[in-house]
Design a protein around this motif. Structure first.
Motif, PDB file in Angstrom:
ATOM      1  N   VAL A  33       0.852  -1.192   0.000  1.00 18.15           N
ATOM      2  CA  VAL A  33       0.000   0.000   0.000  1.00 18.15           C
ATOM      3  C   VAL A  33       0.883   1.237   0.000  1.00 18.15           C
ATOM      4  O   VAL A  33       1.884   1.307   0.716  1.00 18.15           O
ATOM      5  CB  VAL A  33      -0.942   0.032   1.228  1.00 18.15           C
ATOM      6  N   ALA A  34       0.512   2.214  -0.824  1.00 18.81           N
ATOM      7  CA  ALA A  34       1.246   3.474  -0.890  1.00 18.81           C
ATOM      8  C   ALA A  34       0.271   4.635  -0.858  1.00 18.81           C
ATOM      9  O   ALA A  34      -0.878   4.514  -1.288  1.00 18.81           O
ATOM     10  CB  ALA A  34       2.088   3.540  -2.167  1.00 18.81           C
ATOM     11  N   ILE A  35       0.715   5.753  -0.330  1.00 18.73           N
ATOM     12  CA  ILE A  35      -0.069   6.981  -0.368  1.00 18.73           C
ATOM     13  C   ILE A  35       0.804   8.069  -0.980  1.00 18.73           C
ATOM     14  O   ILE A  35       1.966   8.230  -0.605  1.00 18.73           O
ATOM     15  CB  ILE A  35      -0.605   7.382   1.020  1.00 18.73           C
ATOM     16  N   CYS A  36       0.240   8.774  -1.966  1.00 18.85           N
ATOM     17  CA  CYS A  36       0.980   9.799  -2.698  1.00 18.85           C
ATOM     18  C   CYS A  36       0.447  11.177  -2.319  1.00 18.85           C
ATOM     19  O   CYS A  36      -0.749  11.446  -2.478  1.00 18.85           O
ATOM     20  CB  CYS A  36       0.832   9.607  -4.204  1.00 18.85           C
ATOM     21  N   ASP A  37       1.318  12.030  -1.848  1.00 21.60           N
ATOM     22  CA  ASP A  37       0.960  13.398  -1.520  1.00 21.60           C
ATOM     23  C   ASP A  37       1.113  14.245  -2.773  1.00 21.60           C
ATOM     24  O   ASP A  37       2.225  14.607  -3.155  1.00 21.60           O
ATOM     25  CB  ASP A  37       1.875  13.902  -0.403  1.00 21.60           C
ATOM     26  N   LEU A  38      -0.019  14.554  -3.430  1.00 20.58           N
ATOM     27  CA  LEU A  38       0.005  15.346  -4.655  1.00 20.58           C
ATOM     28  C   LEU A  38      -0.546  16.744  -4.429  1.00 20.58           C
ATOM     29  O   LEU A  38      -1.046  17.376  -5.355  1.00 20.58           O
ATOM     30  CB  LEU A  38      -0.804  14.645  -5.757  1.00 20.58           C
ATOM     31  N   ASP A  39      -0.462  17.234  -3.195  1.00 20.65           N
ATOM     32  CA  ASP A  39      -0.962  18.571  -2.899  1.00 20.65           C
ATOM     33  C   ASP A  39       0.099  19.595  -3.306  1.00 20.65           C
ATOM     34  O   ASP A  39       1.065  19.827  -2.585  1.00 20.65           O
ATOM     35  CB  ASP A  39      -1.289  18.707  -1.413  1.00 20.65           C
ATOM     36  N   ILE A  40      -0.107  20.212  -4.476  1.00 22.22           N
ATOM     37  CA  ILE A  40       0.838  21.212  -4.961  1.00 22.22           C
ATOM     38  C   ILE A  40       0.404  22.623  -4.575  1.00 22.22           C
ATOM     39  O   ILE A  40       1.042  23.607  -4.944  1.00 22.22           O
ATOM     40  CB  ILE A  40       0.990  21.136  -6.494  1.00 22.22           C
ATOM     41  N   VAL A  41      -0.717  22.736  -3.820  1.00 22.66           N
ATOM     42  CA  VAL A  41      -1.293  24.037  -3.514  1.00 22.66           C
ATOM     43  C   VAL A  41      -1.001  24.470  -2.083  1.00 22.66           C
ATOM     44  O   VAL A  41      -0.530  25.572  -1.825  1.00 22.66           O
ATOM     45  CB  VAL A  41      -2.819  24.039  -3.759  1.00 22.66           C
ATOM     46  N   ASN A  86       3.229  -0.930 -10.940  1.00 23.93           N
ATOM     47  CA  ASN A  86       3.280  -2.129 -10.094  1.00 23.93           C
ATOM     48  C   ASN A  86       1.863  -2.656  -9.865  1.00 23.93           C
ATOM     49  O   ASN A  86       1.095  -2.073  -9.100  1.00 23.93           O
ATOM     50  CB  ASN A  86       3.936  -1.797  -8.755  1.00 23.93           C
ATOM     51  N   PRO A  87       1.482  -3.769 -10.474  1.00 25.38           N
ATOM     52  CA  PRO A  87       0.111  -4.282 -10.357  1.00 25.38           C
ATOM     53  C   PRO A  87      -0.250  -4.757  -8.954  1.00 25.38           C
ATOM     54  O   PRO A  87      -1.430  -4.972  -8.664  1.00 25.38           O
ATOM     55  CB  PRO A  87       0.074  -5.437 -11.357  1.00 25.38           C
ATOM     56  N   ASP A  88       0.754  -4.918  -8.088  1.00 29.14           N
ATOM     57  CA  ASP A  88       0.486  -5.353  -6.717  1.00 29.14           C
ATOM     58  C   ASP A  88       0.271  -4.175  -5.766  1.00 29.14           C
ATOM     59  O   ASP A  88      -0.102  -4.386  -4.601  1.00 29.14           O
ATOM     60  CB  ASP A  88       1.653  -6.206  -6.198  1.00 29.14           C
ATOM     61  N   CYS A  89       0.498  -2.972  -6.246  1.00 26.83           N
ATOM     62  CA  CYS A  89       0.421  -1.797  -5.382  1.00 26.83           C
ATOM     63  C   CYS A  89      -0.990  -1.223  -5.352  1.00 26.83           C
ATOM     64  O   CYS A  89      -1.586  -0.931  -6.387  1.00 26.83           O
ATOM     65  CB  CYS A  89       1.396  -0.730  -5.865  1.00 26.83           C
ATOM     66  N   HIS A  90      -1.520  -1.053  -4.136  1.00 32.16           N
ATOM     67  CA  HIS A  90      -2.798  -0.365  -3.935  1.00 32.16           C
ATOM     68  C   HIS A  90      -2.472   1.029  -3.416  1.00 32.16           C
ATOM     69  O   HIS A  90      -1.863   1.177  -2.356  1.00 32.16           O
ATOM     70  CB  HIS A  90      -3.671  -1.133  -2.945  1.00 32.16           C
ATOM     71  N   ALA A  91      -2.850   2.048  -4.198  1.00 34.12           N
ATOM     72  CA  ALA A  91      -2.369   3.399  -3.926  1.00 34.12           C
ATOM     73  C   ALA A  91      -3.504   4.376  -3.683  1.00 34.12           C
ATOM     74  O   ALA A  91      -4.573   4.287  -4.289  1.00 34.12           O
ATOM     75  CB  ALA A  91      -1.506   3.895  -5.079  1.00 34.12           C
ATOM     76  N   VAL A  92      -3.238   5.323  -2.782  1.00 36.61           N
ATOM     77  CA  VAL A  92      -4.144   6.425  -2.486  1.00 36.61           C
ATOM     78  C   VAL A  92      -3.441   7.706  -2.903  1.00 36.61           C
ATOM     79  O   VAL A  92      -2.292   7.948  -2.502  1.00 36.61           O
ATOM     80  CB  VAL A  92      -4.481   6.471  -0.984  1.00 36.61           C
ATOM     81  N   LEU A  93      -4.114   8.525  -3.716  1.00 38.65           N
ATOM     82  CA  LEU A  93      -3.549   9.787  -4.166  1.00 38.65           C
ATOM     83  C   LEU A  93      -4.299  10.930  -3.485  1.00 38.65           C
ATOM     84  O   LEU A  93      -5.504  11.092  -3.669  1.00 38.65           O
ATOM     85  CB  LEU A  93      -3.659   9.927  -5.685  1.00 38.65           C
ATOM     86  N   ASP A  94      -3.598  11.691  -2.673  1.00 35.67           N
ATOM     87  CA  ASP A  94      -4.159  12.831  -1.949  1.00 35.67           C
ATOM     88  C   ASP A  94      -3.834  14.096  -2.733  1.00 35.67           C
ATOM     89  O   ASP A  94      -2.677  14.511  -2.804  1.00 35.67           O
ATOM     90  CB  ASP A  94      -3.563  12.876  -0.541  1.00 35.67           C
ATOM     91  N   VAL A  95      -4.874  14.729  -3.307  1.00 32.22           N
ATOM     92  CA  VAL A  95      -4.691  15.811  -4.277  1.00 32.22           C
ATOM     93  C   VAL A  95      -5.044  17.155  -3.649  1.00 32.22           C
ATOM     94  O   VAL A  95      -5.927  17.245  -2.786  1.00 32.22           O
ATOM     95  CB  VAL A  95      -5.549  15.547  -5.526  1.00 32.22           C
ATOM     96  N   GLY A  96      -4.397  18.219  -4.105  1.00 27.98           N
ATOM     97  CA  GLY A  96      -4.647  19.559  -3.591  1.00 27.98           C
ATOM     98  C   GLY A  96      -6.053  20.054  -3.860  1.00 27.98           C
ATOM     99  O   GLY A  96      -6.803  19.467  -4.641  1.00 27.98           O
ATOM    100  N   GLY A  97      -6.407  21.163  -3.239  1.00 28.17           N
ATOM    101  CA  GLY A  97      -7.772  21.658  -3.247  1.00 28.17           C
ATOM    102  C   GLY A  97      -8.247  22.227  -4.567  1.00 28.17           C
ATOM    103  O   GLY A  97      -7.477  22.787  -5.347  1.00 28.17           O
ATOM    104  N   ASP A  98      -9.553  22.064  -4.799  1.00 26.52           N
ATOM    105  CA  ASP A  98     -10.237  22.641  -5.951  1.00 26.52           C
ATOM    106  C   ASP A  98      -9.618  22.165  -7.269  1.00 26.52           C
ATOM    107  O   ASP A  98      -8.846  21.218  -7.314  1.00 26.52           O
ATOM    108  CB  ASP A  98     -10.239  24.159  -5.885  1.00 26.52           C
TER     109      ASP A  98
END
Length: 222
Positions: A33-41, A86-98
């Motif tokens: 499991v991975a979590i990606c911090d994509l908050d660029i704002v 990676n087909p075995d990876c379950h990922a959560v992408l946390d994206v910036g606002g609006d």
């Protein structure tokens, strides 16, 4: 559910708390499991703030190298592509606002289209820009336009931060259902702080208990 799940929404809607909760739940069922911090704002309330708890639980944290520093650089982490390959990876992408934050998703559209995804929009009916179903619909449309992706589920995260009372949850639930009706998107859950769960009445649909993990920039009890 698809193995890639994206969390979007208005500024301060509670996307990160819900993304964290989802990642910890995924870890109960999957090894990778991975979590990606994509908050660029917004550099202040980010997934990276909970990095130690995540890594202690065996969840990989993918974040901008400048997260939690005094440098606010609008860049995405370089190894985001690894969660798609990676087909075995379950990922959560946390994206910036609006739509300002969601614009970074467009570059990954070919990968989303190939492997599938879920995208949950988190909304708070006690914030002025998402107080009405029509405003939530407008938020959906704007985020979909820039991301080139479709919102597949709504999460009702109505609260007043540390001032939240049970009535704020119960008295807005019907409006949350109306949001789902107006948007034509299912209401996945209502997210609430864990302390409210034992006393909530029946009839509020699926409840997501939140173990709030992000620190306030001030002492709310002061």
């Amino acid at each position: 559910m698809n193995r890639i799940c994206v969390f979007v929404g208005h500024y301060g809607s509670g996307k990160t708390e819900n993304a964290l909760r989802y990642a910890f739940e995924l870890k109960k069922e999957h090894d990778n499991v991975a979590i990606c911090d994509l908050d660029i704002v917004n550099p202040y309330f980010r997934t990276h703030d909970a990095a130690k708890a995540l890594t202690d639980a065996g969840i990989r944290v993918i974040a901008n190298e400048y997260a939690n520093t005094n440098l606010d650089l609008p860049t995405v982490p370089s190894d985001v592509l690894s969660v798609f390959s990676n087909p075995d990876c379950h990922a959560v992408l946390d994206v910036g606002g609006d739509d300002d934050g969601a614009i970074c998703l467009g570059q990954y559209y070919p990968y989303f289209a190939q492997i599938g995804y879920d995208m949950f929009l988190v909304f708070n009916l006690l914030r002025p820009d998402t107080a009405e179903p029509e405003q939530v619909l407008e938020m959906v449309r704007r985020i979909e336009a820039v991301s080139r992706l479709k919102v597949t589920g709504l999460i009702n995260n109505t609260n007043l931060s540390y001032l939240t009372e049970e009535k704020h949850i119960t008295q807005t639930y019907q409006t949350a259902l109306k949001c789902a009706e107006v948007c034509g998107i299912p209401l996945i859950a209502t997210a609430v702080a864990e302390k409210f769960v034992p006393s909530l009445p029946e009839g509020l649909g699926t409840i997501w208990p939140l173990d709030l993990r992000l620190d306030f920039p001030f002492d709310p009890n002061a």
